[in-house]
Design an enzyme around this catalytic site. Sequence first.
Site, PDB file in Angstrom:
ATOM      1  CB  SER A 114     -42.173  62.534  30.716  1.00  0.00           C
ATOM      2  OG  SER A 114     -43.485  62.812  30.265  1.00  0.00           O
ATOM      3  CB  THR A 130     -44.790  65.056  36.752  1.00  0.00           C
ATOM      4  OG1 THR A 130     -43.390  65.067  36.973  1.00  0.00           O
ATOM      5  CG2 THR A 130     -45.519  64.338  37.840  1.00  0.00           C
ATOM      6  CB  THR A 141     -42.729  61.451  36.919  1.00  0.00           C
ATOM      7  OG1 THR A 141     -41.900  61.957  35.883  1.00  0.00           O
ATOM      8  CG2 THR A 141     -41.886  61.298  38.167  1.00  0.00           C
ATOM      9  NE  ARG A 190     -33.932  63.576  39.608  1.00  0.00           N
ATOM     10  CZ  ARG A 190     -35.142  63.981  39.254  1.00  0.00           C
ATOM     11  NH1 ARG A 190     -36.081  63.092  38.993  1.00  0.00           N
ATOM     12  NH2 ARG A 190     -35.430  65.259  39.125  1.00  0.00           N
ATOM     13  CB  THR A 236     -45.168  69.295  36.203  1.00  0.00           C
ATOM     14  OG1 THR A 236     -44.476  68.639  35.129  1.00  0.00           O
ATOM     15  CG2 THR A 236     -45.573  70.685  35.744  1.00  0.00           C
ATOM     16  N   GLY A 237     -42.064  69.588  36.470  1.00  0.00           N
ATOM     17  CA  GLY A 237     -40.831  70.317  36.180  1.00  0.00           C
ATOM     18  C   GLY A 237     -39.644  69.720  36.910  1.00  0.00           C
TER      19      GLY A 237
HETATM   20  N1  GLY Z   1     -40.844  66.378  38.315  1.00  0.00           N
HETATM   21  C1  GLY Z   1     -40.343  65.109  38.049  1.00  0.00           C
HETATM   22  C2  GLY Z   1     -38.946  64.908  38.372  1.00  0.00           C
HETATM   23  O1  GLY Z   1     -38.167  65.848  38.396  1.00  0.00           O
HETATM   24  O2  GLY Z   1     -38.584  63.781  38.590  1.00  0.00           O
END
Ligand code: GLY
Length: 329
Positions: free
Chosen positions: A89, A191, A209, A219, A242-243
């Site tokens: 990730s 992340t 990340t 994106r 994070t998330g």
């Molecule tokens: N939190 C990392 C992402 O959604 O890219």
Amino acid sequence: MFSRRKFIGQSALGSAAAFLGGVSLNSCNDANGREITKEINTLPVVISTWDFGAKANEVAWGVLGSGGNALDAVEEGVKLIEADEENQSVGIGGLPDRDGRVALDACIMDSEGNAGSVCALEHILHPISVARAVMEKTPHVMLVGEGALEFAVAQGFQKQNLLTEKAKVKWEEWKVEAKYQPIINVELHDTIGMLAVDQQGNISGACTTSGLAFKMRGRVGDSPIIGAGLYVDNEVGGAAATGLGEIVLKSLGSFLIVELMRMGQSPQEACEEAVSRIVEKNKNYKDFQVGFIAVNKSGETGAFSVQKGFNYAVKTTKQNVVLDANSIV
Ligand code: GLY
């Protein structure tokens, strides 16, 4: 309407984890159920997202412990995770976009309020260092895509393949059904956000990340967005997220947490408030994960998340612990 107090009531108070530097303010347990003992607060302090943050904290500590500054500490700390091929990730080994490209997002912020960021950067092992170069060597804050790559190469960063065999296999498997259904705490175990307060009491933060697995090309999530994935104000403190980035982007959660701390909330209270606002505004909150970490100027830390399963690592003069964050769900 949801209230933060109600959420706290619903969560496992016994494992509440708020730290004042090396001081545990209440009885809390680490991820292995061990009780954290009360200690005297001293700087420096490092906090980072997820259990893999513990080894990154050690690297950051190597900088801070020898009197180094928070900016160098957070950069060096998160670089360890960026270079870890097993981590799917962040950095090399990260799961690619739906076209098989590993596109990385990162940002960094220092105690002077300077910031640098790169979005959708391909082929570069350490996006956090490119973000720092954007901050220090350009008049800009953010570079994206091809422009970020051109800048990185001009700065001497080497291009390399970031798609490992393991990540490629997962991508091939995903293509069979090609569903966009992030898995809480697995695919979104994403992340590394790191905040450090150095011996001088100065704060910096870094966030890096590979973003949402199998995302559309181009994106960008919250992680490279100042105020969303990361925010630092040296007078107050810092926060990182994070998330699911789409959710954090719409709440500017890290900025919000710093502002709440400015108004007198503790890092823990501010993280809880930011998460409760997200829940208030998203009826589908049981379907995604978002977690925050925060630290204030005195080294007091906090964390909170929407779902169970978010953990974070805190390194003080006395310990480097992984803690389970309290959550709403
Ligand atoms: N939190 C990392 C992402 O959604 O890219």
